[in-house]
Scaffold this motif. Structure first.
Motif, PDB file in Angstrom:
ATOM      1  N   MET A  96       0.753  -1.266  -0.091  1.00 27.86           N
ATOM      2  CA  MET A  96       0.027  -0.146  -0.007  1.00 27.86           C
ATOM      3  C   MET A  96       1.010   1.042  -0.061  1.00 27.86           C
ATOM      4  SD  MET A  96      -3.021  -1.271  -0.310  1.00 27.86           S
ATOM      5  CE  MET A  96      -3.777   0.217  -0.249  1.00 27.86           C
ATOM      6  N   GLU A  97       1.685   1.198  -0.758  1.00 29.86           N
ATOM      7  CA  GLU A  97       2.620   2.493  -1.144  1.00 29.86           C
ATOM      8  C   GLU A  97       2.951   2.567  -2.672  1.00 29.86           C
ATOM      9  OE1 GLU A  97       6.342   1.272   0.460  1.00 29.86           O
ATOM     10  OE2 GLU A  97       5.694   1.407   2.684  1.00 29.86           O
ATOM     11  N   CYS A  98       3.344   3.869  -2.778  1.00 26.75           N
ATOM     12  CA  CYS A  98       3.738   4.117  -4.325  1.00 26.75           C
ATOM     13  C   CYS A  98       5.073   3.925  -4.270  1.00 26.75           C
ATOM     14  CB  CYS A  98       3.783   5.680  -4.429  1.00 26.75           C
ATOM     15  SG  CYS A  98       1.755   6.019  -4.713  1.00 26.75           S
ATOM     16  N   THR A  99       5.657   3.026  -5.462  1.00 28.93           N
ATOM     17  CA  THR A  99       7.041   2.530  -5.502  1.00 28.93           C
ATOM     18  C   THR A  99       7.259   3.063  -6.825  1.00 28.93           C
ATOM     19  OG1 THR A  99       6.304   0.558  -6.506  1.00 28.93           O
ATOM     20  CG2 THR A  99       6.543   0.575  -4.126  1.00 28.93           C
ATOM     21  N   PRO A 100       8.598   3.226  -6.930  1.00 25.22           N
ATOM     22  CA  PRO A 100       9.405   3.858  -8.358  1.00 25.22           C
ATOM     23  C   PRO A 100       9.025   2.964  -9.528  1.00 25.22           C
ATOM     24  CG  PRO A 100      10.870   4.029  -6.525  1.00 25.22           C
ATOM     25  CD  PRO A 100       9.666   3.561  -5.889  1.00 25.22           C
ATOM     26  N   GLN A 101       8.777   3.312 -10.589  1.00 26.76           N
ATOM     27  CA  GLN A 101       8.528   2.526 -11.645  1.00 26.76           C
ATOM     28  C   GLN A 101       9.913   2.151 -12.510  1.00 26.76           C
ATOM     29  OE1 GLN A 101       6.347   4.814 -14.766  1.00 26.76           O
ATOM     30  NE2 GLN A 101       4.392   4.170 -13.868  1.00 26.76           N
ATOM     31  N   VAL A 102       9.965   0.808 -12.726  1.00 24.06           N
ATOM     32  CA  VAL A 102      11.208   0.160 -13.091  1.00 24.06           C
ATOM     33  C   VAL A 102      10.846   0.167 -14.622  1.00 24.06           C
ATOM     34  CG1 VAL A 102      12.922  -1.570 -12.836  1.00 24.06           C
ATOM     35  CG2 VAL A 102      11.749  -0.885 -10.911  1.00 24.06           C
ATOM     36  N   HIS A 103      11.768   0.611 -15.573  1.00 30.24           N
ATOM     37  CA  HIS A 103      11.691   0.449 -16.743  1.00 30.24           C
ATOM     38  C   HIS A 103      12.797  -0.557 -17.425  1.00 30.24           C
ATOM     39  CE1 HIS A 103       9.176   4.002 -16.552  1.00 30.24           C
ATOM     40  NE2 HIS A 103       9.977   4.649 -16.348  1.00 30.24           N
ATOM     41  N   CYS A 104      12.326  -1.126 -18.479  1.00 29.43           N
ATOM     42  CA  CYS A 104      12.840  -2.231 -19.135  1.00 29.43           C
ATOM     43  C   CYS A 104      14.520  -1.731 -19.612  1.00 29.43           C
ATOM     44  CB  CYS A 104      12.311  -2.871 -20.357  1.00 29.43           C
ATOM     45  SG  CYS A 104      13.279  -4.311 -21.006  1.00 29.43           S
TER      46      CYS A 104
ATOM     47  N   GLN B 229      20.304  -8.970 -25.066  1.00 29.32           N
ATOM     48  CA  GLN B 229      19.929  -9.415 -23.870  1.00 29.32           C
ATOM     49  C   GLN B 229      19.212  -8.448 -22.848  1.00 29.32           C
ATOM     50  OE1 GLN B 229      20.382 -12.662 -22.986  1.00 29.32           O
ATOM     51  NE2 GLN B 229      21.520 -13.056 -25.129  1.00 29.32           N
ATOM     52  N   VAL B 230      18.273  -8.873 -22.016  1.00 29.88           N
ATOM     53  CA  VAL B 230      17.364  -7.873 -21.150  1.00 29.88           C
ATOM     54  C   VAL B 230      18.318  -7.876 -20.002  1.00 29.88           C
ATOM     55  CG1 VAL B 230      15.353  -7.439 -19.836  1.00 29.88           C
ATOM     56  CG2 VAL B 230      15.492  -8.584 -22.120  1.00 29.88           C
ATOM     57  N   GLN B 231      18.702  -6.596 -19.557  1.00 33.41           N
ATOM     58  CA  GLN B 231      19.578  -6.091 -18.415  1.00 33.41           C
ATOM     59  C   GLN B 231      18.680  -5.847 -17.031  1.00 33.41           C
ATOM     60  OE1 GLN B 231      22.204  -3.321 -19.750  1.00 33.41           O
ATOM     61  NE2 GLN B 231      23.669  -4.827 -20.677  1.00 33.41           N
ATOM     62  N   GLN B 232      17.478  -5.389 -17.410  1.00 31.41           N
ATOM     63  CA  GLN B 232      16.452  -4.996 -16.393  1.00 31.41           C
ATOM     64  C   GLN B 232      15.154  -5.332 -16.877  1.00 31.41           C
ATOM     65  OE1 GLN B 232      17.013  -3.539 -12.991  1.00 31.41           O
ATOM     66  NE2 GLN B 232      15.048  -4.315 -13.150  1.00 31.41           N
ATOM     67  N   TYR B 233      14.323  -6.241 -16.135  1.00 33.29           N
ATOM     68  CA  TYR B 233      12.982  -6.467 -16.446  1.00 33.29           C
ATOM     69  C   TYR B 233      12.058  -5.208 -15.937  1.00 33.29           C
ATOM     70  CZ  TYR B 233      14.105 -10.777 -18.522  1.00 33.29           C
ATOM     71  OH  TYR B 233      14.745 -12.166 -19.194  1.00 33.29           O
ATOM     72  N   PRO B 234      11.272  -4.907 -16.554  1.00 33.99           N
ATOM     73  CA  PRO B 234      10.397  -3.750 -16.042  1.00 33.99           C
ATOM     74  C   PRO B 234       9.316  -4.108 -14.868  1.00 33.99           C
ATOM     75  CG  PRO B 234       9.246  -4.598 -17.973  1.00 33.99           C
ATOM     76  CD  PRO B 234      10.561  -5.425 -17.722  1.00 33.99           C
ATOM     77  N   SER B 235       9.028  -3.093 -14.099  1.00 37.79           N
ATOM     78  CA  SER B 235       7.962  -3.389 -13.148  1.00 37.79           C
ATOM     79  C   SER B 235       6.644  -3.369 -13.988  1.00 37.79           C
ATOM     80  CB  SER B 235       7.900  -2.328 -11.979  1.00 37.79           C
ATOM     81  OG  SER B 235       7.772  -1.276 -12.712  1.00 37.79           O
TER      82      SER B 235
ATOM     83  N   GLY C   8       5.854  -0.323 -15.810  1.00 36.86           N
ATOM     84  CA  GLY C   8       7.075   0.422 -16.447  1.00 36.86           C
ATOM     85  C   GLY C   8       7.084   0.161 -17.913  1.00 36.86           C
ATOM     86  N   ASN C   9       7.928   0.787 -18.554  1.00 38.85           N
ATOM     87  CA  ASN C   9       8.031   0.587 -19.945  1.00 38.85           C
ATOM     88  C   ASN C   9       8.332  -0.588 -20.459  1.00 38.85           C
ATOM     89  OD1 ASN C   9       7.479   3.303 -20.248  1.00 38.85           O
ATOM     90  ND2 ASN C   9       9.408   3.851 -20.465  1.00 38.85           N
ATOM     91  N   PRO C  10       7.698  -1.468 -21.254  1.00 44.83           N
ATOM     92  CA  PRO C  10       7.875  -2.827 -21.641  1.00 44.83           C
ATOM     93  C   PRO C  10       9.263  -2.858 -22.463  1.00 44.83           C
ATOM     94  CG  PRO C  10       6.233  -1.974 -22.984  1.00 44.83           C
ATOM     95  CD  PRO C  10       6.669  -0.941 -22.125  1.00 44.83           C
ATOM     96  N   CYS C  11       9.872  -4.059 -22.619  1.00 44.36           N
ATOM     97  CA  CYS C  11      10.939  -4.373 -23.279  1.00 44.36           C
ATOM     98  C   CYS C  11      10.697  -4.211 -24.925  1.00 44.36           C
ATOM     99  CB  CYS C  11      11.707  -5.800 -23.033  1.00 44.36           C
ATOM    100  SG  CYS C  11      12.157  -5.733 -21.307  1.00 44.36           S
ATOM    101  N   PRO C  12      11.681  -3.873 -25.754  1.00 46.98           N
ATOM    102  CA  PRO C  12      11.675  -3.767 -27.191  1.00 46.98           C
ATOM    103  C   PRO C  12      11.985  -5.037 -27.589  1.00 46.98           C
ATOM    104  CG  PRO C  12      13.652  -2.561 -26.317  1.00 46.98           C
ATOM    105  CD  PRO C  12      12.948  -2.677 -25.132  1.00 46.98           C
ATOM    106  N   ASP C  13      12.183  -5.161 -28.857  1.00 50.74           N
ATOM    107  CA  ASP C  13      12.354  -6.480 -29.419  1.00 50.74           C
ATOM    108  C   ASP C  13      14.061  -6.919 -29.255  1.00 50.74           C
ATOM    109  OD1 ASP C  13      10.234  -6.623 -30.704  1.00 50.74           O
ATOM    110  OD2 ASP C  13      10.487  -5.726 -32.777  1.00 50.74           O
ATOM    111  N   ILE C  14      14.213  -8.028 -28.884  1.00 52.80           N
ATOM    112  CA  ILE C  14      15.474  -8.393 -28.518  1.00 52.80           C
ATOM    113  C   ILE C  14      15.940  -9.238 -29.476  1.00 52.80           C
ATOM    114  CG2 ILE C  14      15.128  -8.329 -26.144  1.00 52.80           C
ATOM    115  CD1 ILE C  14      14.708 -11.357 -25.992  1.00 52.80           C
ATOM    116  N   SER C  15      15.413  -9.342 -30.637  1.00 49.23           N
ATOM    117  CA  SER C  15      15.960 -10.153 -32.073  1.00 49.23           C
ATOM    118  C   SER C  15      15.587  -9.143 -33.279  1.00 49.23           C
ATOM    119  CB  SER C  15      15.529 -11.530 -31.944  1.00 49.23           C
ATOM    120  OG  SER C  15      14.155 -11.583 -32.011  1.00 49.23           O
TER     121      SER C  15
END
Length: 329
Positions: free
Chosen positions: A190-198, A228-234, A237-244
């Motif tokens: 029940m908190e506002c947490t920072p968004q994590v982007h891909c 490679q994906v280095q940080q997965y999004p919350s 958060g902004n989704p991951c772009p194409d990785i191939s």
């Protein structure tokens, strides 16, 4: 001299509780011992000096002297810490337990309460019967607590909330219906947490041109590259772009190793199949020829039989008797 004075004070105190006390009276002395639980005072651990009548007169170092009431009598007891409602004071001569103020349930010293009695509320070490402006009393905690905002359930002050009301999200001491930009609601905390982007790494080199897993035997193929994906999004958060990625490519067609042998085997199989097919056709043709010859022979035999029968029939007719000459041939 000090020990004698303490003993005298205890005796006078006890005599105040019993009118007509006679310290030298053996019967009164026995009565006091019975009410004090026999000689338990002198047997207590921690006593440096003691008497059967007055309990501990002095304590070992760092222990506190506490006057404990037993019925109408008080005896000295040595303790490692003072009981609730008392606070300890130390001096070079002795350490004693002193009673807190009347409105204090427990205290740190005579001017600083740590818990108040019922009907009083703690604020800055004082027990008050009413809380100051901007604060309200808590009967459960017996303390004066800040008057929180309407969205806040508990707070440090009017500007800093520690727990929000149900359905609201806490961020930096404030409660929010909708989390601000770059933050997202966390229903578990029940908190506002920072968004994590891909976050993704650099592209790899393009792969060799290939087709169906092969790198030869074709002219048009495809090249691929990955990252490679280095940080997965919350969740928000902004989704991951194409990785191939894949692109078309042209190469000079070259024969694969071992392809000639495969081709030769295939051609031999084709030749053998053709031979088998030709031989089968030849056998069928020969069979058909034999059948035609047999049919022709059968027709010829049938014609010969027909001719023979015709000749016999004509000869029979020529031998019949003519009606003119009456001769029978």
């Amino acid at each position: 001299m000090q020990l004698q004075l303490i003993s005298f004070v205890l005796i006078i105190w006890n005599c105040m509780d019993y009118s007509g006390c006679q310290p030298h009276s053996s019967s009164r002395h026995r009565q006091h011992k019975a009410m004090a639980g026999g000689s338990s005072g002198c047997q207590q651990s921690g006593c440096l000096t003691c008497s059967d009548y007055n309990g501990c007169l002095s304590c070992k170092p760092r222990l506190f002297m506490h006057l404990e009431r037993i019925g109408m009598k008080q005896i000295g007891v040595c303790m490692t810490s003072c009981p609730p409602g008392f606070y300890g004071t130390r001096s070079p001569e002795r350490n004693t337990c002193t009673k807190c103020r009347s409105e204090c349930d427990s205290c740190f010293n005579k001017n600083f309460c740590t818990r108040c009695r019922a009907g009083f509320y703690l604020h800055l070490g004082k027990c008050l019967d009413s809380c100051p402006v901007g604060m309200v009393h808590s009967d459960a905690q017996r303390e004066c607590v800040p008057r929180c905002s309407a969205e806040c359930e508990s707070c440090v002050n009017s500007d800093t909330c520690t727990r929000c009301r149900p359905g609201l999200y806490q961020l930096n001491g404030r409660c929010h219906h909708i989390c601000p930009d770059d933050y997202e609601p966390n229903d578990k905390l029940m908190e506002c947490t920072p968004q994590v982007h891909c976050e993704v790494g650099e592209w790899s080199e393009w792969s060799p041109c290939s087709r169906s897993g092969r790198t030869c035997g074709f002219r048009r193929g495809q090249e691929t590259r990955t990252r490679q994906v280095q940080q997965y999004p919350s969740p928000f958060g902004n989704p991951c772009p194409d990785i191939s990625e894949v692109k078309e490519c042209l190469v000079k067609k070259k024969r694969c190793q071992g392809a000639r042998r495969k081709t030769d085997r295939k051609e031999r199989r084709n030749r053998n199949n053709r031979k088998d097919k030709e031989s089968q056709e030849g056998r069928r043709e020969r069979k058909r020829e034999r059948e035609r010859e047999r049919d022709a022979g059968e027709r010829e035999d049938s014609d010969n039989r027909n001719k023979t029968e015709n000749r016999h029939r004509r000869g029979h007719d020529s031998q019949t008797i003519s009606p003119e000459d009456g001769l029978v041939q």
